[in-house]
Motif scaffolding. Structure first.
Motif, mmCIF file in Angstrom:
data_model
loop_
_atom_site.group_PDB
_atom_site.id
_atom_site.type_symbol
_atom_site.label_atom_id
_atom_site.label_comp_id
_atom_site.label_asym_id
_atom_site.label_seq_id
_atom_site.Cartn_x
_atom_site.Cartn_y
_atom_site.Cartn_z
ATOM 1 N N MET A 213 17.782 3.934 -12.373
ATOM 2 C CA MET A 213 16.764 3.537 -11.420
ATOM 3 C C MET A 213 17.459 2.836 -10.261
ATOM 4 N N ASP A 214 17.189 3.295 -9.054
ATOM 5 C CA ASP A 214 17.860 2.746 -7.883
ATOM 6 C C ASP A 214 17.712 1.229 -7.793
ATOM 7 N N MET A 215 16.520 0.713 -8.040
ATOM 8 C CA MET A 215 16.299 -0.729 -7.943
ATOM 9 C C MET A 215 17.268 -1.494 -8.840
ATOM 10 N N LEU A 216 17.451 -1.003 -10.060
ATOM 11 C CA LEU A 216 18.303 -1.730 -11.004
ATOM 12 C C LEU A 216 19.774 -1.599 -10.631
ATOM 13 N N ARG A 218 20.835 -1.512 -7.625
ATOM 14 C CA ARG A 218 20.992 -2.520 -6.571
ATOM 15 C C ARG A 218 21.105 -3.927 -7.164
ATOM 16 N N VAL A 219 20.289 -4.190 -8.157
ATOM 17 C CA VAL A 219 20.303 -5.518 -8.767
ATOM 18 C C VAL A 219 21.645 -5.761 -9.471
ATOM 19 N N THR B 226 13.688 -2.045 -2.315
ATOM 20 C CA THR B 226 13.183 -0.960 -3.150
ATOM 21 C C THR B 226 11.843 -0.458 -2.608
ATOM 22 N N ASN B 246 10.492 3.652 -9.286
ATOM 23 C CA ASN B 246 11.033 2.451 -8.648
ATOM 24 C C ASN B 246 9.921 1.511 -8.185
#
Lengths: 393, 393
Positions: A213-216, A218-219, B226, B246
C-alpha cells in the motif's frame, strides 16, 4: 494487487515520563503476585528497580524476581522463571528491560500455561500453548519492538540455536514506554538498537517483492528518517528527551504491525544474524549493521534496484535523477556511512573476531527450518548466505 | 516537551477484498442474534446486503434489521434500534455502511446497556453507560474513521443540536474494510469523504499549539499526501482498487489514535461544521471543505504560519524558500485549489443556499458546551466564528 490482511494489536501503551504511577493499578488487575524479570542490573543503577518495586508493593502486590536474563536470552533462564511462576503461583509477569528480557518473559508466560517444564519444547513446536500468563513490560531500550508484538527470540547454547517463537497469547497486555528510562543506554547499544529498528522495517516490509500500500510505504520512509534524524542526536546528547522519545516510538512501530499492510515475508537479514549471535553471542543490531549493506549489494538486480534507490532518495536525500542501479549503489553507500561512520559501529565481522570457520554450518542452519531456502526480497540458498557472510569479513 | 499519552486500540480489522467470509465466525462469537443496521439502501444496490445476510445466516445467526439511518443520523432513529435490541434480545449489532450508520449503531449499543429509552440522555450526559452491546462494522465509504474508534456524532432535529458521544465501550470489536465496497461511492461523496479524512488530521493533531513527536508529524504529512494522491484517481477511476484501498486505510488512520502522540485538542473546524450540518443538513465533508481554508486564513499569525507553510511544502510541493507567511498563503491557496478544483466541490456556503441568518446562533451553540470558547490551533470565540462563517459566504 496488494494482499488482504488482518490487523489487531491489543497492547495498551503508557508513553511518557510520568506514567509509572499507573503500573500498580494495571498489575493489580491481574492478581496479587507478580514476577519481576530483568537483565544485568542496569535497572538498579538507574533507580528503576526501586521505583517499580515501590509502585507494585504500594498497590498491594507481592513481588518475586528473576534477574540476570542474558542479552541473547537462554532457554535455561526462561525455565528458571517457569519454575518460580509455578512454585509461587505468579499471576502476572512484569518484564523490566529490553527485548531480551521481554522475549524471555514471553516464552516463560507461555510455558507456564503448557504441559512441560522446558520452554524449548514450545520453541521447537513439540508442545503447543494457546494460553499464557498475562505479561506487562517496562521498556528500557529502543530496539526490538517486543513491547507491542507477539514474537520472541530465544537461544539454546547447547545446540547453538537461536529461534523465533510466536503466539498471540504472549502479546504484552500493557507496556510502559518512558524515554527517560533510555537516557542511560550506552552509545554502542543506542547505535545497535537503532540499526535493529531500521532492520525491522527493511526485513519485514520495505524490501519485499510483494505489492504494498503506497501510504504505508511512505510511512516506512518516515520511520526510517526518524532513526536517521534522531539516533545521531541521542548519541551526542543521551539525555535528549525528544530524540529518545522518537527512537522509542519508532522502535515500537517498526514491529507492531502498523506498517505491514499485508506484506509478510521471512526476515532474511534477521535469520542470517541470529546465526551469528547464536554462535558468537554478538549484539544483534551490530550483526545486522554488518550484514545489511552486503546483503543489499548481493541481492540487487534490475527488478529491485528502484526499491534500494528509493531508500537513498527518500531517506538519505540522494539525487532522484540517477539511474536505478546508480541510485541503489549510492543508497547502499549512504546506509553504510550511517551505520559505520555516523553510528560508529565496526564494519566487519573480522573486527568482532569472527572468521569463516562456521559460515557453512550457520548458512545451512539459517535455512534448515524453512525448507532449505530463505524467502524474502530475493530467495537465498545456503550458498548465497555463505557468500554474503564472506562479503562481511 | 511533548505530552505523555496512553494508546490502545483493540479493534480487529479485516482489510481486503476477500475477507467477508470471516464475518460469520466473528459475529457468532458474540451470540445468536444480530441487528443489521444500514442507511439508505445503497448496500442493497451493490449486493452487499445479500452477501452479509447470507454469511450471517449460514453461520447460524438470526438477523433482525434497521434500515434508513440518515446521513446526519438522528437520535430518534437510534432510539428505534434500541427498542428492537431490547425486544428481540439482540447479542451483537452489525453496522453496514459509512460513518453515520456506524455512529448511530455505537450510541444504540451504549443505550441498550443504559437505564433509559432515549439515547439523547447519553449524548447530553444525563445518563452514563460504561457498557455497550458488542459492535461490528462493514465499512462502505472512506471518511469518518468511526470503524476504529470510540466516538460518534448524533443529531437532534428537534433542538437542532449535533453533538459528539464518546465511550470506550462503543469501540467496534471487529471491522471489515473492503475497498471494493467503496467502488460505487459517488464522486461527490468520495470528494467529501476525502476532505473529512484530511480534516481529522488537521483538526486533531496537525494544526495544534501542543508540542508533538517529530515522527508522527512526518507520518501525518504522508497520510495527507495519500489523500492528495489518491482522491483524484478514485474520482476518475471509481473502481481503482489501489486508490480506494489507500483512501480507506488513510481514513481509519486519521482518527484511530495512531497519529495523536499526546496531542489532544478540541476540533475547531469539526465543531463549526457540525452546526452547519445540524441546521442545514449538508454533507459534513463539504461543509469542512468550505470552512477549512477560511479558518486557516483567519487563524494564521506569526507564531503558527510555519505550520501552515509546512502543509504547503510537505504535502503540496510548495517552494520551501518562501517566508513563513508567504508559504502559508500559498499553502491555503493550494488546499483551496485541491478542494474546489481537483475535488470539484462548490466553494461557498451561498452555493449551498446558506445565508447569514443563523450564524450568530450557530457560533454561540458551537461554543456552548465548551465554556464559551473553542480551544484549538488558536482559541475561537463566537465573534471569531461568525467572522469565519461570513468569510465562507
Amino acid at each position: 494487487m496488494m494482499n488482504d490482511f488482518v490487523f489487531q494489536n491489543r497492547t495498551k501503551i503508557y508513553f511518557g515520563k510520568d506514567q509509572l504511577t499507573h503500573l500498580g493499578e494495571e498489575a493489580a488487575a491481574f492478581g496479587k503476585k507478580v514476577l519481576l524479570v530483568y537483565g544485568g542490573g542496569s535497572i538498579k543503577r538507574i533507580g528503576l528497580y526501586d521505583k517499580v518495586v515501590d509502585v507494585l508493593t504500594k498497590a498491594g502486590l507481592t513481588v518475586s524476581e528473576l534477574g540476570g536474563v542474558e542479552p541473547n536470552p537462554r532457554h535455561t533462564t526462561v525455565n528458571k522463571g517457569v519454575k518460580i511462576c509455578r512454585e509461587e503461583g505468579i499471576d502476572v509477569i512484569l518484564a523490566v528491560g529490553g527485548g531480551s528480557t521481554i522475549d524471555a518473559s514471553k516464552v516463560m508466560a507461555a510455558t507456564v500455561a503448557a504441559p512441560t517444564d522446558d520452554c524449548w519444547d514450545l520453541v521447537i513446536k513439540k508442545v503447543e500453548s494457546p494460553r499464557a500468563l498475562p505479561l506487562m513490560t517496562v521498556l528500557t531500550i529502543a530496539a526490538t519492538g517486543s513491547e507491542m508484538n507477539a514474537g520472541a527470540v530465544i537461544s539454546n547454547v547447547d545446540t547453538k540455536d537461536k529461534l523465533p517463537y510466536f503466539s498471540p497469547a504472549v502479546q504484552p497486555a500493557v507496556s510502559f514506554l518512558d524515554p527517560t528510562n533510555t537516557f542511560s543506554v550506552p552509545a554502542y547499544q543506542t547505535a545497535s538498537g537503532s540499526v535493529d529498528i531500521m532492520a525491522h522495517v527493511f526485513d519485514m516490509v520495505y524490501f519485499s517483492r510483494q505489492p504494498r500500500m503506497d501510504m504505508l510505504y511512505r510511512v516506512q520512509d518516515e520511520v526510517l528518517k526518524t532513526i536517521v534524524t534522531f539516533a545521531p542526536i541521542a548519541l551526542k546528547e543521551p539525555d535528549n528527551y525528544e530524540a529518545r522519545a522518537n527512537l522509542m516510538w519508532a522502535s515500537t512501530w517498526a514491529l507492531n504491525g502498523f506498517l505491514a499492510g499485508g506484506v509478510s515475508q521471512m526476515t532474511s537479514c534477521h535469520r542470517m544474524e541470529h546465526e551469528l549471535s547464536a554462535v558468537y553471542d554478538i549484539t544483534h543490531g551490530h550483526g545486522l549493521a554488518i550484514l545489511i549493506p552486503r546483503w543489499l549489494k548481493y541481492v540487487m538486480n534490475d527488478d529491485n534496484a528502484w526499491q534500494i534507490k528509493r531508500l537513498g532518495t527518500n531517506v538519505f536525500g540522494i539525487d532522484a535523477s540517477l539511474s536505478d542501479r546508480e541510485g541503489a549503489e549510492k543508497a547502499i553507500e549512504a546506509l553504510s556511512d550511517f551505520f559505520f561512520k555516523t553510528l560508529g559501529l565496526d564494519s566487519r565481522l573480522s573486527d568482532l573476531g569472527i572468521d569463516d570457520k562456521h559460515f557453512r554450518d550457520m548458512a545451512e542452519n539459517a535455512c534448515k527450518q524453512l525448507g532449505g531456502t530463505l524467502h524474502g526480497f530475493i530467495d537465498l540458498t545456503p550458498d548465497d548466505i555463505v557468500k554474503i557472510y564472506e562479503m562481511c569479513l
